[in-house]
Design a protein around this motif. Structure first.
Motif, short mmCIF file in Angstrom:
data_model
loop_
_atom_site.label_atom_id
_atom_site.label_comp_id
_atom_site.label_asym_id
_atom_site.label_seq_id
_atom_site.Cartn_x
_atom_site.Cartn_y
_atom_site.Cartn_z
N THR A 145 0.79 -1.24 0.00
CA THR A 145 0.00 0.00 0.00
C THR A 145 0.83 1.29 0.00
OG1 THR A 145 -0.15 0.15 2.41
CG2 THR A 145 -1.85 -1.15 1.32
N PRO A 146 2.14 1.26 -0.21
CA PRO A 146 2.90 2.49 0.01
C PRO A 146 2.68 3.56 -1.06
CG PRO A 146 4.32 0.87 -1.00
CD PRO A 146 3.01 0.18 -0.71
N ALA A 182 -0.59 6.29 4.93
CA ALA A 182 -1.31 6.80 6.09
C ALA A 182 -1.70 5.72 7.10
CB ALA A 182 -2.55 7.56 5.65
N ASN A 183 -1.57 4.44 6.71
CA ASN A 183 -1.74 3.38 7.69
C ASN A 183 -0.71 3.51 8.79
OD1 ASN A 183 -3.75 1.43 7.65
ND2 ASN A 183 -2.97 0.60 5.73
N MET A 184 0.43 4.03 8.40
CA MET A 184 1.49 4.46 9.29
C MET A 184 1.96 3.38 10.25
SD MET A 184 1.45 8.09 11.14
CE MET A 184 1.37 9.49 10.05
N SER A 222 -15.87 1.19 4.93
CA SER A 222 -14.47 1.44 5.31
C SER A 222 -14.09 2.90 5.12
CB SER A 222 -13.54 0.55 4.48
OG SER A 222 -13.49 1.02 3.14
N PRO A 224 -13.89 6.65 5.85
CA PRO A 224 -14.17 7.54 6.97
C PRO A 224 -14.94 8.80 6.55
CG PRO A 224 -11.83 7.57 6.44
CD PRO A 224 -12.45 6.55 5.55
N CYS A 247 -7.09 8.25 1.80
CA CYS A 247 -6.41 7.61 2.93
C CYS A 247 -5.99 6.19 2.60
CB CYS A 247 -7.28 7.63 4.18
SG CYS A 247 -8.74 6.56 4.10
N ASN A 249 -7.80 3.52 3.11
CA ASN A 249 -8.42 2.52 3.98
C ASN A 249 -9.24 1.52 3.17
OD1 ASN A 249 -8.67 1.66 6.73
ND2 ASN A 249 -10.81 2.28 6.66
N TYR A 251 -8.68 0.54 0.12
CA TYR A 251 -7.80 -0.38 -0.60
C TYR A 251 -7.29 -1.49 0.32
CZ TYR A 251 -3.97 -2.19 -3.43
OH TYR A 251 -3.12 -3.03 -4.13
N THR A 252 -7.06 -1.12 1.59
CA THR A 252 -6.66 -2.13 2.57
C THR A 252 -7.74 -3.21 2.68
OG1 THR A 252 -5.71 -0.29 3.77
CG2 THR A 252 -5.73 -2.39 4.89
N THR B 61 4.66 0.67 -6.07
CA THR B 61 5.01 -0.66 -5.54
C THR B 61 4.62 -1.75 -6.53
OG1 THR B 61 4.80 -2.12 -3.62
CG2 THR B 61 2.79 -1.04 -4.35
N TRP B 63 4.14 -4.93 -5.16
CA TRP B 63 3.63 -6.00 -4.29
C TRP B 63 2.12 -5.93 -4.25
CZ3 TRP B 63 7.13 -9.48 -3.50
CH2 TRP B 63 8.47 -9.10 -3.45
N HIS B 65 -1.78 -7.40 -2.68
CA HIS B 65 -2.49 -7.91 -1.52
C HIS B 65 -2.17 -9.38 -1.31
CE1 HIS B 65 -5.60 -5.17 0.06
NE2 HIS B 65 -5.38 -4.51 -1.06
N LYS B 212 -6.73 -4.38 15.38
CA LYS B 212 -5.56 -4.71 16.17
C LYS B 212 -5.57 -4.05 17.55
CE LYS B 212 -3.30 -1.71 13.03
NZ LYS B 212 -2.13 -1.38 12.22
N ALA B 318 -2.28 5.40 14.76
CA ALA B 318 -1.88 6.15 13.58
C ALA B 318 -3.14 6.70 12.87
CB ALA B 318 -1.07 5.24 12.69
N PRO B 319 -2.98 7.47 11.78
CA PRO B 319 -4.11 8.22 11.22
C PRO B 319 -5.32 7.42 10.76
CG PRO B 319 -2.07 8.90 10.17
CD PRO B 319 -1.74 7.78 11.08
N CYS B 320 -5.13 6.28 10.10
CA CYS B 320 -6.31 5.56 9.61
C CYS B 320 -7.07 4.98 10.79
CB CYS B 320 -5.92 4.43 8.66
SG CYS B 320 -5.70 5.03 6.98
N VAL B 321 -8.36 5.29 11.01
CA VAL B 321 -9.25 5.91 10.06
C VAL B 321 -9.61 7.35 10.50
CG1 VAL B 321 -11.50 5.64 8.95
CG2 VAL B 321 -10.22 3.62 9.64
N GLU B 322 -9.76 7.58 11.81
CA GLU B 322 -10.31 8.86 12.25
C GLU B 322 -9.24 9.90 12.58
OE1 GLU B 322 -13.62 9.58 12.60
OE2 GLU B 322 -14.57 7.63 12.47
N ARG B 361 -12.75 -2.82 12.08
CA ARG B 361 -11.63 -1.88 11.90
C ARG B 361 -11.75 -0.61 12.75
NH1 ARG B 361 -7.64 -2.40 8.14
NH2 ARG B 361 -7.51 -0.28 7.37
#
Lengths: 369, 431
Positions: A145-146, A182-184, A222, A224, A247, A249, A251-252, B61, B63, B65, B212, B318-322, B361
């Motif tokens: 996801t980068p 942004a998943n960070m 998903s 926000p 963001c 999200n 795609y995740t 990228t 790579w 999923h 998580k 971290a930022p995702c989601v709110e 999530r």
């Protein structure tokens, strides 16, 4: 279906207990350390109540390393440290010595054989600070996801700031971190300087992939910003381009929502975050540069911005002042001036959660001109 | 002509190069194969370089999923990763990650590390991260069919290494070096980290929650593992009572340190005074906020107070989601010797509640915003404390429970009409 398991089979046995890996001198003085001092860049002398002394010698690593490099580090630890070594929370490797006379040989051996530089320490009592390693994520090396690479950008920045890692000539602590989206994974949102990969275009919906791999309500939920609508007739989703804030999200959650655009993905630069409570309480980082493009392999644009921000602080901060303390003293208007940054509308919060937005707006008439 | 002209520019400059590490892996793996070693993923380090070169050309990228991959008996800890250039670069078509639960504090014996490297030389790419962001050892890249044998070889190590967390489970707890090397540690971070990791092996290995959940543990407010910013449940060492002062050591520092300028003036609450003649400092401990500045400045002279324990901060992410959050105070102080029990008493009902009512999530921080702090404190059995806030609320839109209302005709009428009043109790407990 029960299958016969071999006698060594086990699950949920957990990590090795830490005390298996502590050198004797640490076991003996565990919880009984009296004080420490930094005797030179990269070398911390730790004195126990018993009078025992250890020297931790720190080296920067590129985080992504080879098993063959780990073996070389092990050879050195066997030779100098009775077969023990440790890593820090910021990708540095540390050797623990009891014999001060071996420090030079150890440093020489690590630098020559492995190529890792000694440094990354700070001496708070004397107010001499070194820069430590950049916390970072996988980027293009191994992530799906980068928006930016991670290791390559870190390499370019650390090459530029190298002299501050191997020395201690900064006014305060400066933590630099990088997350490639942004998943960070690196949680860089409380660092003095941080970079985060951002997209700038909404997902290009792949209807076929959405149908094959995604659950429509979950994909819509998903978002926000409620920018995703289910199109039940076509069995896919649609994105409201004006609401989407890229963001990733969705795609995740759903491989049918790719939002990569090589020309428009890039990095936002933030600064003024911290986690330590020393003097100033913990603070979130704030965006100061909305977007810098991806410029592999050496990312000159990003490096230039980081250098400008870093030097504005390094040249003007008072002793012990971290980025946020410095900025709060001189004011954001002066900081943008000193760092040569442009203030644009993107930097005024308009993300939908009102308390956040409002909290960042200035009230009253206290300005600097 | 080089196959990787862009990556060739990376090793320039003094900082250690990850490209050099990948090249070294490729070369030494080839040498090992010639020497007759069994290596299951030959050529993959070179393929990683080729794929990365392509990313450097394309600025994206390559790579994809991952599908569901795992080892027997586990739901998390292995992350599926596939290349979208799999036809061209079959060596990295499957390139899954194994997260290995690191020992608390990242201390290692070379004996253990060498065994782990042997496993990864045989079954994987020979590339790894020391360490990933959560703290695990990240073994980068192997095929689906090698995951199980690689893990079985880890089981057979002495001591064995287990797998860490991923997905919607408890992520691998991590902690600072604490009492192993640091005089600031207000409790035994390594012991607590190990205890929680062992207690919650099931939660760690089998994703079961809305999302998580991370524990991170720092021995003092300096927070070297950034627990306050990165963990749903941060355990931060602190103390009550007076900072311990060794005035003789203060005198030593006074020889070369400007104590007035660098200690007294930088105390955020002005709680320190310095007698330049006697070369002694005095601390108004009732006004000290335990920020650590003076202790960091004079580690030989000042020590945290003797009544030690930890603060629990909740909700960081971290930022995702709110949006990004730094954790906020949930429990201001737990004495050090009660930590193991109290943390479990707090976290278990919290997990149970979040598991029942959390959205997919939704991290704990976001969940608590939605549910309200009042309900949260009731669930974890914690009394509200003014230390949880910067200041009280600025709006008057407060909720009241029915039991707080005076009996009235209006209340009776509302109840008759089926109007429900705010309740801090969990719904299922009412039934």
């Amino acid at each position: 279906m029960a299958t016969e398991k071999p006698p060594w089979w086990k699950t949920d046995f957990g990590p090795p207990k830490y005390d298996l890996f502590l050198p004797e001198v640490i076991k003996k003085n565990y919880g009984k350390w009296a004080y420490h001092e930094v005797i030179r860049p990269g070398v911390i002398k730790r004195v126990a109540e018993s009078g025992d002394v250890v020297y931790t010698v720190r080296f920067g690593t590129p985080r992504l390393i080879s098993i063959y490099t780990v073996r070389e580090l092990c050879d050195i630890a066997d030779k100098y440290c009775d077969g023990y070594l440790r890593w820090t929370s910021r990708h540095n490797v540390e050797f623990i010595l009891t014999d001060e006379s071996k420090i030079d040989d150890l440093i020489k051996e690590v630098e020559e054989k492995v190529g890792f530089p000694c440094g990354g320490t700070w001496d708070t009592p004397r107010g001499k600070y070194g820069l430590t390693n950049i916390i970072h994520t996988q980027g293009w090396v191994h992530c799906h996801t980068p928006a930016i690479d991670a290791s390559g950008i870190v390499k370019a920045i650390m090459d530029e700031l190298y002299e501050y890692f191997v020395d201690m000539k900064l006014p305060g602590l400066c933590r630099i971190s990088l997350a490639c989206c942004a998943n960070m994974c690196g949680a860089v949102h409380a660092s003095d300087i941080s970079l985060v990969g951002i997209h700038r275009t909404p997902p290009l919906v792949d209807d076929d992939a959405v149908r094959r791999m995604c659950e429509l309500p979950t994909t819509a939920a998903s978002c926000p910003n409620a920018a995703i609508r289910v199109n039940a007739k076509k069995k896919t989703v649609e994105v409201d381009g004006e609401k989407c804030m890229y963001c990733g999200n969705c795609y995740t959650m759903c491989p049918g929502m790719p939002l990569f655009d090589p020309e428009n993905d890039g990095a936002a630069i933030l600064c003024g975050g911290k986690v330590s409570d020393a003097r100033h309480p913990p603070e979130l980082s704030k965006v100061v540069v909305p977007w810098v493009p991806n410029e592999p392999p050496r990312w000159p644009g990003i490096v230039e911005y980081i250098k400008k921000i870093f030097m504005a602080w390094a040249n003007n901060a008072k002793k012990h002042e971290r980025m946020i303390e410095f900025i709060e003293r001189i004011g954001w208007e002066r900081f943008f001036e000193l760092a040569g940054l442009e203030f644009s509308w993107h930097l005024i919060d308009d993300f939908r959660v009102p308390p956040f937005m409002y909290a960042s707006y200035r009230v009253g008439t206290q300005f600097r001109w | 002509m080089s196959e990787t002209p862009l990556l060739d520019q990376i090793p320039d400059g003094p900082w250690p190069s990850f490209v050099k590490e990948i090249r070294k892996t490729a070369e030494l793996q080839e040498k090992a194969i010639k020497e007759g070693k069994e290596i299951k993923m030959p050529g993959c380090a070179r393929a990683v370089l080729k794929q990365l070169e392509r990313s450097y050309e394309d600025k994206k990228t390559h790579w994809k999923h991952g599908g569901i991959v795992s080892v027997v008996g586990y739901g998390g800890g292995v992350i599926g990763r596939y290349s979208d250039l799999g036809d061209e670069l079959p060596e990295v078509h499957h390139f899954h990650t194994i997260r290995v639960n690191m020992p608390a504090g990242w201390f290692y014996s070379t004996k253990a590390l060498r065994q782990l490297m042997d496993v990864w030389e045989k079954w994987g790419s020979g590339l790894l991260n020391m360490h990933g962001s959560t703290g695990d050892i990240i073994l980068l890249g192997t095929r689906s069919e090698y995951l199980q044998p690689a893990f079985e070889d880890m089981m057979k190590m002495d001591p064995p290494f287990d797998i860490g967390g991923s997905g919607s489970d408890l992520r691998t707890p991590s902690c600072c070096m604490g009492p192993a090397l640091c005089e600031f540690a207000c409790f035994d971070t390594l012991d607590l980290c190990y205890d929680l990791t062992m207690e919650y092996q099931n939660e760690l290995h089998r994703p079961m929650w809305p999302y998580k959940f991370k524990f991170k543990i720092s021995g003092c407010p300096n927070d070297c593992v950034a627990a306050k910013a990165r963990s749903d449940f941060a355990i931060i060492g602190t103390w009550k009572g007076d900072i311990q002062i060794d005035q003789e050591a203060v005198k030593e520092y006074a020889e070369w340190m400007d104590i007035e300028e660098e200690v007294v003036k930088l105390c955020p609450t002005g709680a320190i005074s310095y007698d330049a003649e006697k070369k002694e400092i005095k601390i108004d401990n009732s006004n000290c906020v335990r920020c650590m500045h003076c202790i960091n400045k004079m580690p030989k002279a000042l020590k945290p107070g003797k009544e030690r324990g930890a603060t629990i901060c909740i909700g960081a992410k971290a930022p995702c989601v709110e949006g990004a959050i730094i954790g906020w105070v949930a429990v201001p102080f737990i004495p050090a010797d009660e930590l193991k029990d109290r943390v479990k008493e707090i976290v278990e009902p919290l997990w149970d509640w979040w598991d029942d009512e959390g959205k997919f999530r939704e991290r704990i921080g976001e969940f608590l915003w939605r549910m309200g702090m009042g309900k949260f404190l009731r669930v974890i059995g914690q009394e509200p404390d003014v230390r949880m806030i910067k200041h009280p609320r600025t709006n008057p839109f407060m909720y009241f429970e029915e039991k707080e209302l005076r009996p009235s005709k209006v209340v009776e009428e509302l109840k008759k009409r089926g109007i429900k009043f705010k309740s801090l109790e969990r719904e299922e407990e009412e039934e």
